[in-house]
Structures are given as C-alpha cells and as structure tokens.
Scaffold this motif. Sequence first.
Motif, short mmCIF file in Angstrom:
data_model
loop_
_atom_site.label_atom_id
_atom_site.label_comp_id
_atom_site.label_asym_id
_atom_site.label_seq_id
_atom_site.Cartn_x
_atom_site.Cartn_y
_atom_site.Cartn_z
N TYR A 138 0.98 -1.16 -0.16
CA TYR A 138 0.05 -0.02 -0.03
C TYR A 138 0.85 1.43 0.01
CZ TYR A 138 -3.85 2.94 1.08
OH TYR A 138 -4.73 4.13 1.30
N TRP A 139 0.33 2.52 -0.39
CA TRP A 139 1.09 3.59 -0.39
C TRP A 139 1.67 3.87 0.99
CZ3 TRP A 139 1.87 5.69 -5.10
CH2 TRP A 139 0.80 5.56 -5.84
N HIS A 140 2.90 4.40 0.97
CA HIS A 140 3.57 4.69 2.13
C HIS A 140 4.94 5.43 1.90
CE1 HIS A 140 5.74 1.17 0.95
NE2 HIS A 140 7.00 1.38 1.47
N GLY A 173 4.49 -3.05 -10.90
CA GLY A 173 5.71 -2.26 -10.99
C GLY A 173 5.34 -1.19 -9.81
N LEU A 174 6.63 -0.69 -9.24
CA LEU A 174 6.28 0.63 -7.99
C LEU A 174 5.96 1.60 -8.74
CD1 LEU A 174 7.39 0.74 -5.23
CD2 LEU A 174 9.40 2.12 -6.01
N GLN A 224 5.61 5.51 -12.88
CA GLN A 224 5.79 4.09 -12.44
C GLN A 224 6.99 4.00 -13.08
OE1 GLN A 224 2.96 1.42 -14.11
NE2 GLN A 224 3.19 0.04 -12.62
N PHE A 225 7.60 3.05 -12.16
CA PHE A 225 8.90 2.55 -12.60
C PHE A 225 9.00 1.43 -13.58
CE2 PHE A 225 13.05 0.09 -10.97
CZ PHE A 225 13.71 0.26 -12.12
N GLY A 242 3.91 2.91 -3.76
CA GLY A 242 3.33 1.68 -3.39
C GLY A 242 3.29 0.78 -4.91
N SER A 243 2.90 -0.33 -4.68
CA SER A 243 2.77 -1.44 -5.72
C SER A 243 1.55 -2.06 -5.78
CB SER A 243 3.74 -1.89 -5.69
OG SER A 243 4.20 -2.87 -4.65
N GLY A 244 0.84 -2.51 -6.86
CA GLY A 244 -0.19 -3.47 -6.67
C GLY A 244 0.14 -4.89 -6.92
N ASN A 245 -0.98 -5.58 -6.81
CA ASN A 245 -0.55 -7.06 -7.02
C ASN A 245 -0.16 -7.41 -8.50
OD1 ASN A 245 -1.39 -7.25 -4.37
ND2 ASN A 245 -3.37 -8.10 -4.82
N ASN A 246 0.63 -8.60 -8.60
CA ASN A 246 0.86 -8.97 -9.88
C ASN A 246 0.26 -10.13 -10.35
OD1 ASN A 246 2.23 -9.58 -12.34
ND2 ASN A 246 4.03 -10.44 -11.41
#
Length: 289
Positions: A138-140, A173-174, A224-225, A242-246
Amino acid sequence: MYPTREAAAGGPTAREHPTVWGAPSDGPFGAEELAAHELRGFTILEDFVSDEEVATFSDELTRLAGDETLRADERVVTEAASGEVRSIFEVQRFSAVIDALTRDPRVLGRARQLLGSDVYLHQTRVNYMPGFKGTGFYWHSDFETWHAEDGMALPRAVSCSIALTENYPFNGGLMVMPGSHRTFVPGIGATPEDNYRSSLKAQEIGVPTEEAVTGLAHTHGIDQFTGPAGSALWFDSNIMHGSGNNITPFPRSNIFLVFNSVENALDEPYGAAAPRPGYIANRDTTPLA
C-alpha cells in the motif's frame, strides 16, 4: 520535526531538509540530473548494470530462494498466502556478489553524492514478485517507518532498486508520486509491539489516510518505474510510493539497497516502544568503502 503515529490524524508537514545534499562535483550525477532529482524525488537510470550482471544476480536470487536452509531464518519473509519467498533481508550476508555491489563505484558514488557524506547500509533486501501470486504494498513513505520505528531523525537516506526483470506497466511495478517527497505525511495510531513481523508481509500501520493519498495524487500525479532488466530507480526516503498485485504471468524481482548518511545515525524510535532488529535497521554506521 516529523511527528507521527499519534492517536489523532495529524496533517501533512512541509519537509525542512534538502533531497540532494551534495554537489555536481561530488559524483557521477550532473547538475541537471541533481536538479531533476531534487524536484521529482527520484531518478531512473536504464542500463545501470549490464546484461551479464543481470544474469549473475538473477542466478543468485534463484539460488537464495531455493536454499531450504534459509527458510527458518527470520531474515527471509514469505508471502502470507502462498508461502513463497517475498523478500530476503540483509542479503549481503548471504551473497558475495551482492555484497560487492553495495560498494560498486556506480552505486556508492551516487549514494554519497545524493547524501553529501559517507554512507552506510541502513537496509538491504532482494524482492521477489512471482507471476499470478505476487502481492504489492500500500502507499507509504519509507522515512515515516524508519523515523517512527528505527529512530532515523532526518530524511537523509536514499534507496536504489535495481530491476532484474522487465518492469511492465502491468506486472506490479513500483508507483511513485513525483514531488511528494517534499511533504511528510504522518501515520495514524500507536505502533504495535513487533509490528515488523506483520508489516513486512502487508503494511497496515504507519500508512497515510486515503484523504492524504488523494490530496498528494491530485497535486503530484503518479508515475511508474518501468523499463528493462538492468534499470535502476534511485528514490528519496520520503517519497510516497506503492505497488499493486501482480496477476500477470510475468514475474518481477529486484535488488534493493538503502543508504543512510553517517551523519544521520539512528537514535531511539520516535513512534515505537523498541527499535527493530539490526537486519532491518542497521545501527553500525561504519562507512562503506
């Protein structure tokens, strides 16, 4: 100066400290690159390591993930649902090639330049995000955690994430909010005892409110990276990310190195009863050479 983990929701605070502490004459980054990093809070360098080095590091990650003797080590974090390896902390202790990477002039020179001093390793890890099963974060802000739980006084730290697989827009991705590093967003609520045991799998304490995330996103937008294997992302300790699920078939993996200024040594935690273990927050400030 950066209050956090209080009972009531505190408002965002303007950052009081620079992002770039060094000068163009101090290292590999040029004046324009440093100015852009100060403005955005991150820099992406493609082809940072060679294809041959990517292959070497990838083989090393495969070896580490398959080493059953490491599974009982507390430095190995597994996915909550699948049990697959998610991260291995203090990875330079297990890998000579990664240990050498932490002192590589391409890496060390940039860390020293951005932080304007000698540096030491605050934290290292390798991250695995397998296809279909990899879970995000999650965002942090990393600095919020390092400030509250480790006693890092100032956001005078920088992270380097080296991609060992292709980073697509769709495989977890981040994501970063450019410019958000200029604002400190506090976490809400007291830090539970041994919070790190659960937060390394899924962070729930010390995260910003949805209102704060919404405000930052509308102000700064989201980047996004992405890029080929061998790319490196340098990002400020306080940037919101943050990053989402893959859920794709395409896995992601990376080497993650955090450098802290030797002039920013850890103190007692500002928002926790006790400091986290040394393999997560190193307290040995011996400069890297």
